[in-house]
Design a protein around this motif. Structure first.
Motif, mmCIF file in Angstrom:
data_model
loop_
_atom_site.group_PDB
_atom_site.id
_atom_site.type_symbol
_atom_site.label_atom_id
_atom_site.label_comp_id
_atom_site.label_asym_id
_atom_site.label_seq_id
_atom_site.Cartn_x
_atom_site.Cartn_y
_atom_site.Cartn_z
ATOM 1 N N MET A 239 -6.814 2.239 -8.048
ATOM 2 C CA MET A 239 -6.041 1.056 -8.437
ATOM 3 C C MET A 239 -4.570 1.409 -8.689
ATOM 4 O O MET A 239 -4.253 2.447 -9.261
ATOM 5 C CB MET A 239 -6.626 0.435 -9.705
ATOM 6 N N HIS A 240 -3.683 0.528 -8.263
ATOM 7 C CA HIS A 240 -2.244 0.748 -8.434
ATOM 8 C C HIS A 240 -1.784 0.260 -9.800
ATOM 9 O O HIS A 240 -2.342 -0.687 -10.365
ATOM 10 C CB HIS A 240 -1.482 0.008 -7.339
ATOM 11 N N ASP A 241 -0.758 0.890 -10.320
ATOM 12 C CA ASP A 241 -0.161 0.495 -11.600
ATOM 13 C C ASP A 241 0.672 -0.766 -11.388
ATOM 14 O O ASP A 241 1.592 -0.784 -10.561
ATOM 15 C CB ASP A 241 0.712 1.640 -12.123
ATOM 16 N N VAL A 242 0.364 -1.822 -12.113
ATOM 17 C CA VAL A 242 1.113 -3.079 -11.950
ATOM 18 C C VAL A 242 2.283 -3.184 -12.916
ATOM 19 O O VAL A 242 3.071 -4.138 -12.831
ATOM 20 C CB VAL A 242 0.182 -4.300 -12.121
ATOM 21 N N ASN A 243 2.402 -2.236 -13.828
ATOM 22 C CA ASN A 243 3.530 -2.246 -14.757
ATOM 23 C C ASN A 243 4.737 -1.598 -14.069
ATOM 24 O O ASN A 243 5.172 -0.493 -14.389
ATOM 25 C CB ASN A 243 3.159 -1.519 -16.046
ATOM 26 N N GLN A 244 5.262 -2.334 -13.099
ATOM 27 C CA GLN A 244 6.347 -1.851 -12.254
ATOM 28 C C GLN A 244 7.498 -2.852 -12.249
ATOM 29 O O GLN A 244 7.294 -4.045 -12.472
ATOM 30 C CB GLN A 244 5.837 -1.665 -10.812
ATOM 31 N N LEU A 245 8.685 -2.343 -11.940
ATOM 32 C CA LEU A 245 9.863 -3.205 -11.850
ATOM 33 C C LEU A 245 9.816 -4.042 -10.578
ATOM 34 O O LEU A 245 9.324 -3.590 -9.538
ATOM 35 C CB LEU A 245 11.141 -2.366 -11.846
ATOM 36 N N LEU A 246 10.321 -5.268 -10.676
ATOM 37 C CA LEU A 246 10.595 -6.049 -9.472
ATOM 38 C C LEU A 246 11.860 -5.481 -8.859
ATOM 39 O O LEU A 246 12.896 -5.367 -9.528
ATOM 40 C CB LEU A 246 10.789 -7.522 -9.832
ATOM 41 N N THR A 247 11.801 -5.093 -7.588
ATOM 42 C CA THR A 247 12.949 -4.436 -6.957
ATOM 43 C C THR A 247 13.680 -5.380 -6.013
ATOM 44 O O THR A 247 13.094 -6.322 -5.471
ATOM 45 C CB THR A 247 12.497 -3.189 -6.181
ATOM 46 N N ARG A 248 14.947 -5.095 -5.812
ATOM 47 C CA ARG A 248 15.768 -5.907 -4.906
ATOM 48 C C ARG A 248 15.494 -5.509 -3.463
ATOM 49 O O ARG A 248 15.295 -4.335 -3.143
ATOM 50 C CB ARG A 248 17.244 -5.713 -5.233
ATOM 51 N N LYS A 249 15.524 -6.514 -2.596
ATOM 52 C CA LYS A 249 15.378 -6.286 -1.164
ATOM 53 C C LYS A 249 16.739 -6.453 -0.498
ATOM 54 O O LYS A 249 17.515 -7.349 -0.873
ATOM 55 C CB LYS A 249 14.388 -7.281 -0.557
ATOM 56 N N ASN A 250 17.000 -5.627 0.471
ATOM 57 C CA ASN A 250 18.235 -5.802 1.232
ATOM 58 C C ASN A 250 18.088 -7.046 2.111
ATOM 59 O O ASN A 250 17.138 -7.148 2.893
ATOM 60 C CB ASN A 250 18.503 -4.577 2.098
ATOM 61 N N PRO A 251 19.007 -7.993 1.986
ATOM 62 C CA PRO A 251 18.917 -9.208 2.815
ATOM 63 C C PRO A 251 18.883 -8.862 4.305
ATOM 64 O O PRO A 251 19.522 -7.901 4.748
ATOM 65 C CB PRO A 251 20.180 -9.982 2.444
ATOM 66 N N ASP A 252 18.112 -9.637 5.059
ATOM 67 C CA ASP A 252 17.992 -9.395 6.497
ATOM 68 C C ASP A 252 17.838 -10.734 7.206
ATOM 69 O O ASP A 252 17.731 -11.782 6.581
ATOM 70 C CB ASP A 252 16.804 -8.475 6.810
ATOM 71 N N ASN A 253 17.833 -10.665 8.518
ATOM 72 C CA ASN A 253 17.664 -11.875 9.326
ATOM 73 C C ASN A 253 16.421 -11.767 10.193
ATOM 74 O O ASN A 253 16.406 -12.225 11.343
ATOM 75 C CB ASN A 253 18.901 -12.093 10.206
ATOM 76 N N LEU A 254 15.374 -11.155 9.658
ATOM 77 C CA LEU A 254 14.149 -10.970 10.432
ATOM 78 C C LEU A 254 13.550 -12.317 10.829
ATOM 79 O O LEU A 254 13.486 -13.256 10.027
ATOM 80 C CB LEU A 254 13.119 -10.186 9.626
ATOM 81 N N SER A 255 13.098 -12.392 12.047
ATOM 82 C CA SER A 255 12.332 -13.553 12.501
ATOM 83 C C SER A 255 10.858 -13.169 12.529
ATOM 84 O O SER A 255 10.501 -11.979 12.464
ATOM 85 C CB SER A 255 12.773 -13.975 13.903
ATOM 86 N N TYR A 256 9.994 -14.166 12.628
ATOM 87 C CA TYR A 256 8.564 -13.870 12.722
ATOM 88 C C TYR A 256 8.269 -12.998 13.935
ATOM 89 O O TYR A 256 7.441 -12.081 13.875
ATOM 90 C CB TYR A 256 7.748 -15.161 12.794
ATOM 91 N N GLU A 257 8.968 -13.228 15.021
ATOM 92 C CA GLU A 257 8.729 -12.458 16.232
ATOM 93 C C GLU A 257 9.019 -10.968 16.001
ATOM 94 O O GLU A 257 8.389 -10.094 16.610
ATOM 95 C CB GLU A 257 9.585 -12.991 17.383
ATOM 96 N N ASP A 258 9.945 -10.667 15.098
ATOM 97 C CA ASP A 258 10.283 -9.272 14.802
ATOM 98 C C ASP A 258 9.119 -8.521 14.166
ATOM 99 O O ASP A 258 9.001 -7.298 14.314
ATOM 100 C CB ASP A 258 11.494 -9.194 13.857
ATOM 101 N N ILE A 259 8.279 -9.226 13.438
ATOM 102 C CA ILE A 259 7.197 -8.538 12.718
ATOM 103 C C ILE A 259 5.816 -8.913 13.262
ATOM 104 O O ILE A 259 4.794 -8.437 12.759
ATOM 105 C CB ILE A 259 7.258 -8.831 11.201
ATOM 106 N N ARG A 260 5.763 -9.766 14.265
ATOM 107 C CA ARG A 260 4.474 -10.221 14.795
ATOM 108 C C ARG A 260 3.648 -9.042 15.295
ATOM 109 O O ARG A 260 4.159 -8.153 15.961
ATOM 110 C CB ARG A 260 4.685 -11.221 15.926
ATOM 111 N N PHE A 261 2.367 -9.042 14.969
ATOM 112 C CA PHE A 261 1.462 -7.980 15.427
ATOM 113 C C PHE A 261 1.197 -8.145 16.916
ATOM 114 O O PHE A 261 0.863 -9.238 17.383
ATOM 115 C CB PHE A 261 0.137 -8.038 14.671
ATOM 116 N N LYS A 262 1.351 -7.051 17.638
ATOM 117 C CA LYS A 262 1.080 -7.051 19.077
ATOM 118 C C LYS A 262 0.075 -5.947 19.353
ATOM 119 O O LYS A 262 0.377 -4.775 19.099
ATOM 120 C CB LYS A 262 2.364 -6.826 19.872
#
Length: 816
Positions: A239-262
Motif C-alpha cells: 500500500m502507498h502512503d497517502v500522506n503526501q503533498l499535492l504537487t504542481r504539474k507543468n502546464p501542457d497542451n496534450l491532446s487525447y490523441e497524444d496519450i491514446r493507447f495504441k
C-alpha cells in the motif's frame, strides 16, 4: 414484507394450461373445482411419500377461522378468493397472526405484492390462473413457490425433458448430485511472462452429469483473478502512503490523441503449441470451486459454471497486469474455447487437446467487482459466443477507480491501493513456491514498470490508464448488457455504471440496469426482490434462445427506493432532463434567481498539526466533524444548506457543481459533497441477515443466507453524491492547465450519479473542501480557497414525482 416481482409475466391461457399439465397439475374442466384443487395441494407435498402423510400436512394449514384445510376440502363450502389466498399465503411461508389475518385478506395479500386473480373461484379457469400465478409468486424465503417445491424434491418423480422452462425461466430439474468437475488449460494468444510461449490459463468447470449423455448446454463464465487465492499480506505491505503533498504539474497542451493507447502492431505472436494427442476426458478435477451463488443457482437449471482466474494466477502462466489488454484477451480465450474456436489441454505439459463437446457455444459472463469488470472488458472485444454480460459493481474505466479528474483517489475503504497493489495481491502464482522461483524476477521488474506507468505523482490520465479504459470501445459490444450497481457503492463508484449505461445508448444492443441502495455487494439473496428470476428470464432467452418476451417485459431501469424498506420501482431512464439550479450563498443554497448578499467565501485547507494528526489516523472522525455545522472544520470548508424542503424531490442522474474559485497557491484540489440533512431513519448500506441458509438453490444442493436492507437507527445526515477535481485538470484529466495563485478560474464538476429522494422537511446540503481524508492525498498544505458565490451554482437533475403510497403502511416511518 413486500414482494417486488418484475420478471413474472402474463402468458396466454393455452401456455398456462400447457405448463400446468407439464408440471402434473391436471387442468381437466370435467373435474369438480374443489377436487381439482385438492389434487394440486396434495401434489405440492413432495417430501411426503404416502397419502396419509400428505393428508396429515393438510391439517397444518388454515382454510378460514376455525377450519383447517383438510376439513375444508371435504365439506360443502365453496372455494372463495379469500380461502384461496389464506391457504396460498401459508404455502408461501407467511405466518398467520404475524404476516396476515383473515380480515381484509385480499387487500393484505395485494399489499404484500401478490398479484391477485379476480373472478369466481368456482370457475376452473379462474382457479387455474390463480394457481399458476401462486406457483410463480415468491415465498417469504427468496424463491418462487415452484422453486421451493423443487428444493423439496418435486421434480424427482416427474417425467420431463431437460432443460425445462416455466413462465420463460429455466427450472431446477438437473441432478446436482451428479455434477462433473473438471479442469482444462486454455491456450491464449498472449505471452505475459516473457518465456516465448503462449500463456496457458487454468479453467475450472462444473457441469450437469446429463451433459455426458449428449446434452449441450450454455455456460456462465466468471472471470475472477481472486479465484485461486490472493496474497493479502503482500498487498497490505505494498500500500502507498497517502500522506503526501499535492504537487504542481507543468502546464501542457496534450491532446487525447497524444496519450491514446495504441496496441503494439509489431509485437511478436508466438506459434501455437503442437497438438500431440486428443482426449474427451479431463485429467484433473477439484473438490470445491470458489463459487458464486448465482452460478450455483443455475447449475440446477441446465447451465455450466465456468471459472478462471486468468494470467498470473495459481496453476496458470503469465503475470498479473491489472486490467490490461492482455488480461482481457486471456479471458476472451476461455469464451472462444467454449465456442469451439480455441484449444485447451488436459494439463500444462503433455499438449493433449480437449474440446468443450458439452457446450452449445453460448456464454454469459457474471460476477461482481473485478469479475464484472472483466465481463465488460471481454464484451468490448465483440467476441463471438458471448451472448450477454451481467456486470455487478463493475469498473468500466480503471482511471476513475484509482484516479479522478487529475487526482489520485482511493477506492472507498482502501486508501493507498493502486493498480500495482492489486496486481501483487492477485498474483497467486506466488503461492506455488517452485513456480514463483522461476517468475519472481520478471514479475518484480514488471511491477516496477507498472508503478512508473500508473504515475501517482501527477494523477493524470495517461496511456497506461487509457489501455484500461473500456468506454472508448463500447461500440464493439455485441452482447446485451444487464448492469447491476449500488447507488452507495463508494468503492466502484456509480459513475462506472452510469457512463457504461449512457454509452450503450449509441450501440444497438438491449440494455437494462438494476440499481440498489447498497455498497459493494451482491443482491441475489434478497427475498423482497426477484433478482434471480430476472436473470433467469434474461439468460434463458439469450443462452437458450427461448422466446419469452423478457426484454420487452422488463423496465429499462429498476431501482430500490431510499425512503421505504423492500420497495423497488421502475423508471424509463437513469438521468432526468429536468434541471433545477441552486445558487450558492453564505451558508445557504437557494433556488435560481435569489442572489446572495455575500460575494465570496474563503476557507483554508491547512489544519493545526494536532488536528491533522488526529484525522489522518481516523478519517471517520474527520467525516463526523465535516458534516456538523458547529465543528473544528468550520473554517476549513464551505458549508451550505437549503431551507427545509416544502415538498419531496427526487434526484435522478449526475448533479453538476459550477464554481468560480481561486487558490492561494499555484496548486489546488476540490472535494464536493452533496448531503441530505435531517434526523431520520435511513437504510443501512449493507443488508441485514434475516435467515441463515434460508435461500435454497436446488434439491439437496447449496444454500445461501437471506438478507434485506433494513432501516438503521436515526441519523442526522446521509451522503448523496461526491466529486473530486485537481484545479490543474479542470478541462480534462490528461492535460495540465495553468493555475495562477489568487486568480479565479471557472470549474464545472460532475458529481457521482444517483437516484435519491429527499422528503419534505429535509435540507439539501453542499460541502466543499480541499483535502478529503477518505480519498485524496493528505499534504496539509497552506492553501486557501475563495469561492465567488454569485458565480457558483448547483444543478440537479430532478425526476417528476408520482407519490406512491401503496407500500407506505408496511414500512417504518422514514423520519423520526
Amino acid at each position: 414484507m413486500v414482494l417486488n416481482q418484475f420478471a413474472l409475466q402474463e402468458v396466454s391461457y393455452e401456455q398456462l394450461k400447457t405448463e400446468l399439465n407439464q408440471l402434473g397439475f391436471t387442468t381437466s374442466l370435467n373435474t369438480a373445482v374443489k377436487s381439482l384443487w385438492r389434487q394440486w395441494l396434495l401434489k405440492s407435498m413432495p417430501e411426503c411419500r404416502t397419502m396419509s402423510a400428505r393428508l396429515a400436512k393438510l391439517t397444518n394449514i388454515l382454510a378460514y377461522p376455525g377450519v383447517d384445510l383438510k376439513e375444508f376440502l371435504i365439506d360443502d363450502t365453496p372455494i372463495s378468493a379469500e380461502t384461496f389466498y389464506v391457504v396460498g399465503l401459508q404455502l408461501l411461508k407467511f405466518t398467520w397472526h404475524v404476516d396476515f389475518e383473515w380480515n381484509n385478506i385480499l387487500d393484505k395479500a395485494e399489499r404484500l405484492g401478490i398479484k391477485l386473480i379476480t373472478g369466481d373461484y368456482s370457475d376452473p379457469i379462474v382457479l387455474q390462473k390463480a394457481w399458476y400465478n401462486l406457483l410463480l409468486t415468491h415465498t417469504k424465503f427468496g424463491v418462487t413457490l415452484l422453486d421451493d417445491l423443487a428444493s423439496r424434491g418435486f421434480y424427482q418423480n416427474l417425467s420431463i425433458t431437460k432443460p425445462f422452462f416455466i413462465n420463460g425461466k429455466a427450472q431446477a430439474v438437473f441432478d446436482t448430485d451428479q455434477l462433473i468437475r473438471e479442469v482444462v488449460y486454455v491456450e491464449t494468444d498472449v505471452d505475459t511472462d516473457g518465456d516465448d510461449c503462449l500463456d496457458l490459463i487454468k479453467v475450472e468447470i462444473v457441469r450437469p452429469g446429463e451433459t455426458n449423455d449428449g446434452l449441450r448446454i450454455p455456460s456462465l463464465f466468471t472471470a475472477s483473478p481472486y479465484n485461486q487465492g490472493i496474497n493479502r499480506e503482500v498487498g497490505n505491505k505494498a500500500m502507498h502512503d497517502v500522506n503526501q503533498l499535492l504537487t504542481r504539474k507543468n502546464p501542457d497542451n496534450l491532446s487525447y490523441e497524444d496519450i491514446r493507447f495504441k496496441p503494439d502492431q509489431d509485437k511478436v505472436i508466438h506459434d501455437k503449441r503442437e497438438v500431440k494427442g486428443e482426449s474427451e476426458v479431463a485429467e484433473e478435477t477439484f473438490g470445491r470451486e470458489a463459487s458464486y451463488a448465482l452460478n450455483d443457482y443455475f447449475l440446477a437449471r441446465g447451465f455450466a459454471a465456468v471459472y478462471s482466474a486468468g494470467i498470473g494466477t495459481l496453476d496458470s502462466d503469465g503475470i498479473q497486469t491489472c486490467g490490461s489488454i492482455e488480461q482481457t484477451q486471456a479471458m476472451v480465450s476461455v469464451i472462444e474455447w467454449l465456442n469451439g474456436k480455441r484449444r485447451a489441454f488436459t494439463n500444462r505439459t503433455d499438449q493433449i487437446e480437449i474440446k468443450a463437446g458439452w457446450s452449445n457455444g453460448s456464454v454469459a459472463m457474471t460476477g461482481r467487482s473485478y469479475l464484472g469488470t472483466l465481463a465488460t472488458a471481454a464484451a468490448t472485444t465483440g467476441v463471438e459466443g458471448l451472448k450477454t454480460i451481467i456486470p455487478e459493481a463493475a469498473i468500466s474505466n480503471w482511471y476513475q477507480y484509482y484516479r479522478d479528474n487529475g487526482l489520485v483517489i482511493a477506492p472507498g475503504g482502501y486508501p493507498g491501493e493502486d493498480a500495482d497493489v492489486l496486481a501483487k495481491e492477485t498474483f497467486s502464482r506466488q503461492k506455488a513456491a517452485g513456480d514463483y522461483l522461476h517468475i519472481k524476477h520478471f514479475f518484480d521488474e514488471s511491477q516496477a514498470q507498472m508503478v512508473r506507468d500508473q504515475d501517482r505523482d501527477s494523477g493524470s490520465y495517461n496511456t497506461f490508464w487509457d489501455e484500461r479504459n473500456y468506454l472508448p470501445h463500447i461500440g464493439n459490444i455485441k452482447a446485451p448488457v444487464l448492469i447491476v450497481h449500488g447507488l452507495n457503492d463508494w468503492n466502484v463508484k456509480p459513475r462506472q455504471a452510469y457512463q457504461l449505461w449512457q454509452g450503450l445508448k449509441n450501440v444497438d444492443v438491449p440494455q437494462k440496469i438494476i440499481l440498489h441502495q447498497g455498497q459493494h455487494i451482491y443482491i441475489h439473496n434478497m427475498p423482497s426482490f426477484d433478482y434471480l428470476d430476472i436473470v433467469n428470464g434474461w439468460i434463458s432467452h439469450y443462452l437458450y434462445g427461448l422466446e419469452n418476451g423478457i426484454v420487452d417485459h422488463l423496465p429499462d431501469v429498476i431501482y430500490q427506493t431510499n425512503h421505504f424498506e423492500e420497495t423497488w420501482e421502475a423508471l424509463p431512464e437513469w438521468g432526468s432532463q429536468r434541471k433545477q439550479r441552486y445558487q450558492l450563498g453564505h451558508e445557504s443554497l437557494t433556488v435560481e434567481g435569489v442572489v446572495s448578499e455575500f460575494s465570496e467565501q474563503t476557507f483554508n485547507d491547512q489544519l493545526t498539526k494536532k488536528e491533522f494528526d488526529i484525522y489522518k489516523k481516523d478519517a471517520k472522525a474527520w467525516l463526523n466533524d465535516l458534516y456538523h455545522e458547529e465543528s473544528p472544520l468550520k473554517k476549513h470548508r464551505y458549508f451550505a444548506k437549503t431551507a427545509p424542503l416544502t415538498e419531496a424531490i427526487q434526484i435522478n442522474g449526475a448533479p453538476i457543481v459550477k464554481l468560480k474559485v481561486a487558490s492561494s497557491q499555484n496548486i489546488g484540489m476540490l472535494t464536493v459533497r452533496l448531503v441530505d440533512f435531517k434526523k431520520a431513519k435511513r437504510l443501512k448500506k449493507n443488508p441485514t441477515t434475516i435467515s441463515l441458509h434460508g435461500l435454497q438453490l436446488g434439491y439437496h444442493w447449496r444454500d445461501e443466507s437471506l438478507a434485506e436492507f433494513r432501516f438503521d437507527t436515526p441519523s442526522d445526515y446521509q451522503l448523496i453524491s461526491i466529486g473530486h477535481l485537481n484545479l490543474q485538470n479542470r478541462h480534462n484529466p490528461w492535460s495540465a492547465d495553468e493555475l495562477v495563485a489568487g486568480e479565479a478560474v471557472d470549474v464545472e464538476l460532475e458529481l457521482q450519479p444517483t437516484i435519491y429522494r429527499l422528503n419534505d422537511g429535509h435540507e439539501l446540503g453542499l460541502i466543499i473542501t480541499g483535502t478529503d481524508f477518505e480519498y485524496t492525498v493528505r499534504g496539509n498544505q497552506a492553501i486557501a480557497y475563495t469561492i465567488s458565490l454569485a458565480e457558483s451554482s448547483l444543478q440537479l437533475p430532478l425526476e417528476n414525482l408520482t407519490i406512491k403510497d401503496s407500500f407506505g403502511p408496511l414500512a417504518p416511518e422514514f423520519d423520526q
